[in-house]
Design a protein around this motif. Structure first.
Motif, mmCIF file in Angstrom:
data_model
loop_
_atom_site.group_PDB
_atom_site.id
_atom_site.type_symbol
_atom_site.label_atom_id
_atom_site.label_comp_id
_atom_site.label_asym_id
_atom_site.label_seq_id
_atom_site.Cartn_x
_atom_site.Cartn_y
_atom_site.Cartn_z
ATOM 1 N N CYS A 339 45.318 41.299 64.004
ATOM 2 C CA CYS A 339 45.887 40.716 62.748
ATOM 3 C C CYS A 339 45.112 39.625 61.961
ATOM 4 C CB CYS A 339 47.460 40.437 62.751
ATOM 5 S SG CYS A 339 48.593 41.720 63.106
ATOM 6 N N ASN A 340 44.552 38.602 62.662
ATOM 7 C CA ASN A 340 43.961 37.434 62.035
ATOM 8 C C ASN A 340 42.385 37.864 61.614
ATOM 9 O OD1 ASN A 340 45.055 34.569 61.948
ATOM 10 N ND2 ASN A 340 46.029 35.690 63.795
ATOM 11 N N PHE A 341 41.754 38.880 62.467
ATOM 12 C CA PHE A 341 40.671 39.568 62.030
ATOM 13 C C PHE A 341 40.789 40.307 60.696
ATOM 14 C CE2 PHE A 341 37.976 43.403 61.989
ATOM 15 C CZ PHE A 341 36.683 42.888 62.229
ATOM 16 N N ILE A 342 41.836 41.017 60.823
ATOM 17 C CA ILE A 342 42.188 41.866 59.567
ATOM 18 C C ILE A 342 42.442 40.866 58.262
ATOM 19 C CG2 ILE A 342 43.846 43.573 58.350
ATOM 20 C CD1 ILE A 342 44.521 44.341 61.265
ATOM 21 N N HIS A 343 43.116 40.008 58.347
ATOM 22 C CA HIS A 343 43.339 39.012 57.456
ATOM 23 C C HIS A 343 42.121 38.474 56.827
ATOM 24 C CE1 HIS A 343 44.388 35.203 55.739
ATOM 25 N NE2 HIS A 343 45.526 35.571 54.986
ATOM 26 N N ASP A 344 41.274 37.910 57.697
ATOM 27 C CA ASP A 344 39.888 37.488 57.465
ATOM 28 C C ASP A 344 38.930 38.207 56.617
ATOM 29 O OD1 ASP A 344 40.755 34.898 58.360
ATOM 30 O OD2 ASP A 344 39.751 35.003 60.172
ATOM 31 N N TYR A 345 38.951 39.542 57.180
ATOM 32 C CA TYR A 345 38.209 40.604 56.674
ATOM 33 C C TYR A 345 38.617 40.779 55.259
ATOM 34 C CZ TYR A 345 35.405 44.729 55.706
ATOM 35 O OH TYR A 345 34.502 45.693 55.217
ATOM 36 N N CYS A 346 39.778 41.018 55.184
ATOM 37 C CA CYS A 346 40.284 41.563 53.755
ATOM 38 C C CYS A 346 40.207 40.313 52.838
ATOM 39 C CB CYS A 346 41.841 42.181 53.864
ATOM 40 S SG CYS A 346 42.061 43.365 54.763
ATOM 41 N N ARG A 347 40.371 39.143 53.122
ATOM 42 C CA ARG A 347 40.255 37.965 52.199
ATOM 43 C C ARG A 347 38.954 37.945 51.593
ATOM 44 N NH1 ARG A 347 41.999 32.150 54.402
ATOM 45 N NH2 ARG A 347 40.339 32.781 56.203
ATOM 46 N N LYS A 348 37.990 37.880 52.687
ATOM 47 C CA LYS A 348 36.504 37.782 52.443
ATOM 48 C C LYS A 348 35.923 39.032 51.377
ATOM 49 C CE LYS A 348 35.388 35.347 56.831
ATOM 50 N NZ LYS A 348 34.838 35.289 58.057
ATOM 51 N N ASN A 349 36.580 39.984 51.621
ATOM 52 C CA ASN A 349 36.281 41.400 50.968
ATOM 53 C C ASN A 349 36.898 41.654 49.891
ATOM 54 O OD1 ASN A 349 33.615 42.395 52.572
ATOM 55 N ND2 ASN A 349 35.029 41.544 54.129
ATOM 56 N N GLY A 350 37.965 40.908 49.476
ATOM 57 C CA GLY A 350 38.510 41.186 48.142
ATOM 58 C C GLY A 350 39.558 42.159 48.385
ATOM 59 N N MET A 351 40.261 42.686 49.404
ATOM 60 C CA MET A 351 40.894 43.944 49.431
ATOM 61 C C MET A 351 42.557 43.336 48.832
ATOM 62 S SD MET A 351 39.231 46.200 51.191
ATOM 63 C CE MET A 351 37.819 46.209 52.132
#
Length: 671
Positions: A339-351
């Protein structure tokens, strides 16, 4: 000259170096002297006796081995808190040990709290230095005063000289960390309060360098109030280990019957009994859990993981089911990290939005919403069965592969296979639809379907239109969205992305985030490699380009996919496909928020109660970990390698534990 000798005798051959350091590192006294003799012997054997094998690394198992319990859960109650309190109430004075009895830290080793000093002070290896200076301070105290009971001030006076960290700043930082991380043992807290309600006299005895005033503040902050006295070794120059604190307590309560409760067999039991106390041994939770815990994790995350799991399973307050423990012990760290991996990825990539695909996304979305409340998340209906039908017109190869060739020689009839494809109307045109589907007639069935493919596309058209309506609503207002799934080829995310962009022309770009990928053990191991390379798919645990040891270890032929999917199992029914409202039948369930779209569901998986238990275990771990480390955001950077670590332990001993767990769910393996 000394370094040249060391290099020649130690570093020249890996095998000698490894064997020597295994004996020498951390050795004291006779053992340290013997390590030098051992080094001379190794070199003599290698050069004089030609024992060349000593120059090679010792054979070590790459993955740690554990023999896990397979007949019962790990957790069990020692005795109910109320019953223990009643037994203790027979004594006039009840004494408690403090650390690892009344108070826990969320670490598997007490000294691991010192790691966090490194986040405060710019000193590398500060944990080791802090432990070393404590040891040296004790030795100096023994030489000067005849005992080893030192204070925190004495430790940090040495630390200041050694590191440059000012004594007062260091003491303040260490006390702040203890206050931040220490928490009440829930079992002993109940025992304590039962005794308080009985009006019993309670004292606390601790071998500890922390100041008495601070320790009292720490205990009261954790809910331990009303004790009569607190005996701390640093204040009296006496300890439990030498019996001095027990004798001091006996002097303060002459003629009274006393009992001491603690986790250390020597200082809390034997020495208590030797000095006129009765004793009750409360097993150390980390020692109890040690045989079953994974140590193949990074030091800080690993200690936190083990500490939380051990304190939960072994504090004695509750016994849990094996299904609950499967979720808590083997799924909790994974789900939290994912979940934290998902959150970090989405935040960095503007999801803009996160789509958690059914049914693997059920527990993932619950955990994600718990950790990151208020974010734009959706539980989206999707499945392999639905995707294959919707993509039939655009990916015939996959359609035939999954619906024909993956079902041969399984004892099913052609008519049944056509029914699964929802093509019952074609059964009449197949001359012998009752015959078994085998590798001998699979090609014939494929050619038959190819000849009637226009009818097949027509049959699925209404489903595709219904799916388009559903996803048009879900993706409204989003320009970039993440599609979350377990894995493995990423076909769910890829098919949804293709339909969204190329067929339905919805103005939203989709990226698939997977827990793991196909591995070398898959027949089509590189099927999704181009999508991983371009970034259309992203993997958390491993892929061919990172954590390659896991990529090679993870074997679907040994049901590893099944074991991971079981962690993300859901009590929801299988999702089979979309329908228009006009096509609804008794098997269909209407989506209440969109009357123009209906869903076709299948059956529930067996052992729904067990699935709920797995989910409860996962969520409880997420809550526990989050509660302890909410002030330390870096503790949520859990690598995929760490997240897989507990499952590596579960997979040892020929997967006996995993086979036992999966056997409780009667999982059907297939498309």
């Amino acid at each position: 000259m000394r370094m040249k000798i060391y290099h020649f005798m130690v570093n020249r051959h890996n095998g000698i170096r490894t064997r020597y350091h295994a004996m020498h590192d951390g050795a004291e006294g006779i053992r340290k002297l013997f390590s030098y003799v051992y080094l001379l012997w190794l070199n003599f054997c290698y050069y004089a006796l030609f024992c060349r094998f000593l120059g090679r690394e010792q054979d070590l198992d790459f993955y740690e081995k554990k023999r896990l319990l397979t007949t019962r859960s790990e957790s069990k109650t020692y005795t109910r808190p109320k019953d223990l309190a009643k037994m203790l109430s027979d004594y006039d004075v009840i004494s408690f040990d403090v650390f690892d009895t009344l108070l826990f830290r969320p670490f598997s080793e007490p000294a691991d709290v010192f790691y966090f000093l490194g986040e405060i002070f710019p000193v590398s290896d500060v944990k080791r230095i802090r432990m070393e200076q404590e040891f040296l301070a004790r030795k100096a105290c023994q030489k000067e005063k005849g005992h080893m009971e030192i204070s925190l001030a004495e430790i940090w006076l040495r630390m200041e000289k050694e590191t440059g960290i000012l004594k007062d700043q260091g003491m303040k930082a260490e006390c702040a960390l203890e206050k931040q991380f220490c928490y009440a043992n829930p079992y002993m807290k109940e025992v304590y309060h039962h005794l308080r309600n009985m009006g019993k006299r309670i004292v606390l005895i601790s071998d500890m360098y922390l100041p008495e005033s601070f320790l009292r503040e720490l205990l009261e902050g954790c809910g331990y109030i009303g004790f009569e006295k607190l005996y701390v070794s640093s204040a009296y120059g006496k300890s439990k280990a030498d019996g001095g604190l027990y004798r001091l307590c006996r002097e303060d309560y002459p003629g009274k019957s006393c009992i001491h409760i603690g986790d250390n067999c020597q200082s809390d039991v034997k020495m208590a009994e030797k000095n006129g106390f009765s004793a009750y041994h409360y097993p150390n939770v980390n020692l109890k859990g040690r045989p079953y815990r994974s140590f193949d994790l990074s030091p800080v995350i690993g200690s936190a993981y083990r500490g939380i799991v051990n304190s939960c399973l072994y504090n004695g307050l509750r016994a849990y089911s094996m299904e609950y423990e499967y979720g808590f012990v083997y799924g909790g760290l994974f789900v939290l990290g994912y979940c934290n991996f998902i959150h970090d990825y989405c935040r960095k990539n503007g999801m803009d939005r996160l789509l958690f695909l059914s049914r693997d996304g059920d527990i993932l979305k619950q955990a994600y919403d718990l950790i990151f409340p208020g974010e734009d998340t959706v539980y989206a209906y999707w499945s392999r069965a639905a995707a294959v039908k919707l993509m039939a017109e655009y990916d015939r190869y996959d359609y035939f592969r999954r619906y024909v060739y993956h079902k041969v020689n399984q004892g099913i009839t052609v008519s049944w296979a056509l029914s699964v494809m929802e093509l019952d109307f074609l059964a009449e045109e197949w001359k012998e639809s009752g015959e078994e589907l085998t590798d001998k007639n699979a090609d014939n069935l494929k050619r038959f379907l190819q000849e009637h493919f226009d009818k097949i596309i027509t049959a699925y058209r209404s489903q595709r239109m219904a799916a388009e309506k559903y996803y048009a609503k879900i993706l409204t207002g989003a320009k970039k969205a993440a599609v979350i799934d377990i894995g493995w080829a990423g076909s769910g995310a890829l098919s949804l992305s293709y339909l969204t962009k190329r067929i339905w022309r919805l103005p939203c770009e989709l990226t698939g985030i997977l827990a793991g990928t196909n591995t070398p053990h898959n027949a089509e191991w590189d099927a999704s490699e181009i999508f991983l390379q371009t970034g259309k798919l992203v993997s958390y645990l491993y892929s061919s380009s990172h954590n390659r040891d896991l990529w090679k270890k993870h074997d679907p032929n040994k049901n590893y996919n099944v074991y991971w999917e079981l962690l993300l199992s859901s009590p929801d029914r299988q999702f089979l496909g979309f329908r228009s409202a006009e096509e609804m039948s008794a098997k269909d369930v209407v989506w209440e928020k969109e009357k123009s779209v209906a869903f076709h569901f299948g059956k529930h998986d067996p052992n729904r109660n067990g699935i709920y238990e797995i989910q409860r275990g996962i969520l409880d771990f997420v809550k526990e970990y989050t509660a302890h480390f909410k002030e330390e955001p870096f503790m949520f950077h859990i690598s995929g390698r760490d997240a897989y670590g507990p499952m590596l332990a579960a997979a040892s001993d020929q997967e006996k534990y995993l086979k036992e767990i999966s056997g409780r769910f009667h999982i059907e393996i297939g498309v």
